[in-house]
Scaffold this motif. Structure first.
Motif, mmCIF file in Angstrom:
data_model
loop_
_atom_site.group_PDB
_atom_site.id
_atom_site.type_symbol
_atom_site.label_atom_id
_atom_site.label_comp_id
_atom_site.label_asym_id
_atom_site.label_seq_id
_atom_site.Cartn_x
_atom_site.Cartn_y
_atom_site.Cartn_z
ATOM 1 N N MET A 41 16.809 -17.932 -8.691
ATOM 2 C CA MET A 41 16.099 -18.049 -9.957
ATOM 3 C C MET A 41 17.072 -18.222 -11.126
ATOM 4 N N LEU A 42 18.208 -17.541 -11.063
ATOM 5 C CA LEU A 42 19.211 -17.698 -12.114
ATOM 6 C C LEU A 42 19.799 -19.106 -12.104
ATOM 7 N N LYS A 43 19.933 -19.670 -10.925
ATOM 8 C CA LYS A 43 20.492 -21.020 -10.787
ATOM 9 C C LYS A 43 19.582 -22.059 -11.436
ATOM 10 N N ALA A 44 18.303 -21.754 -11.535
ATOM 11 C CA ALA A 44 17.337 -22.689 -12.119
ATOM 12 C C ALA A 44 17.662 -23.008 -13.574
ATOM 13 N N ARG A 45 18.333 -22.093 -14.263
ATOM 14 C CA ARG A 45 18.617 -22.303 -15.685
ATOM 15 C C ARG A 45 19.428 -23.585 -15.917
ATOM 16 N N ARG A 46 20.326 -23.893 -15.005
ATOM 17 C CA ARG A 46 21.147 -25.113 -15.148
ATOM 18 C C ARG A 46 20.267 -26.356 -15.146
ATOM 19 N N VAL A 160 13.392 -28.724 -6.127
ATOM 20 C CA VAL A 160 14.821 -28.420 -6.192
ATOM 21 C C VAL A 160 15.085 -27.318 -5.174
ATOM 22 N N ASP A 161 15.575 -27.685 -3.989
ATOM 23 C CA ASP A 161 15.520 -26.754 -2.863
ATOM 24 C C ASP A 161 16.478 -25.573 -2.945
ATOM 25 N N ASP A 162 17.479 -25.629 -3.823
ATOM 26 C CA ASP A 162 18.346 -24.461 -3.992
ATOM 27 C C ASP A 162 17.964 -23.637 -5.223
ATOM 28 N N CYS A 163 16.844 -23.990 -5.861
ATOM 29 C CA CYS A 163 16.324 -23.237 -7.013
ATOM 30 C C CYS A 163 14.900 -22.770 -6.762
ATOM 31 N N VAL A 164 14.547 -22.608 -5.492
ATOM 32 C CA VAL A 164 13.265 -22.017 -5.104
ATOM 33 C C VAL A 164 13.546 -20.938 -4.071
#
Length: 206
Positions: A41-46, A160-164
């Motif tokens: 979830m934190l990675k989603a910010r990018r 976005v498979d690394d942001c789910v």
């Protein structure tokens, strides 16, 4: 059979941030969560920041249920306990983590899919959306069902498979496989999407 690989973005993209709420960072036990949920979830910010920089509209979905429980429907017939009640702190959007602004599009939903009982379709038409890019949680629930409804409404859909993150690794992987089954090339990495949003920005400026 040779699989067709669809383009990354078709026409006007819109980023849909699915249910990145404070509960995702609290793990209160009401909903099962796979390992690595917080990091994803934190990675989603990018990706969210790249959408802003590229002029890509962003829609934030927020699941919220009335205190009376009248709108839960069948949501507690399975693995989930009472969750995301409107008066709970964890139901609030994780504003700081996702960089929410006062003028952002926020849609409150009572069901897993962002399309059910909301004005999402009206907003997407107004934005002239053609490609819906999704991230957030849960992969196998709200992301999957919003993706499926987007697909059935004839949008190009990407995840976005690394942001789910899902309720379990197995359910997460299965949901991603199902989305890829519906639209080849649906699964994309955050690096790919960020690059695509930057290209979209350059194309608009040209």
């Amino acid at each position: 059979m040779q699989k067709k690989q669809n383009p990354m973005l078709v026409g006007q993209p819109v980023l849909i941030v699915v249910d990145i709420q404070k509960s995702a960072f609290m793990d209160d036990g009401a909903i099962p969560l796979m390992p690595g949920m917080v990091d994803r979830m934190l990675k989603a910010r990018r990706v969210i920041d790249a959408a802003r920089e590229g002029g890509v509209p962003i829609i934030f979905l927020q699941e919220s249920h009335r205190k009376s429980g009248v709108d839960y429907g069948r949501e507690m017939d399975g693995d989930e306990d009472e969750h995301l009640r409107e008066d709970w702190e964890g139901t609030k959007l994780a504003s700081e983590e996702i960089g929410l602004r006062d003028d952002d599009y926020v849609i409150v939903k009572r069901r897993y899919s962002g399309f059910i009982g909301t004005d999402l379709s009206i907003l997407l038409r107004g934005l002239k959306a053609e490609t819906l890019v999704m991230l957030g949680g849960l992969t196998n629930i709200c992301v999957h069902y919003t993706f499926a409804d987007g697909h059935q409404n004839d949008y190009h859909c990407r995840v976005v498979d690394d942001c789910v993150a899902g309720s379990s690794i197995e359910a997460h992987d299965a949901a991603l496989a199902n989305m890829e089954y519906l639209q080849h090339g649906a699964r994309r990495s955050s690096d790919e999407i960020v690059a695509a949003f930057r290209t979209f920005s350059k194309d608009r400026a040209a």
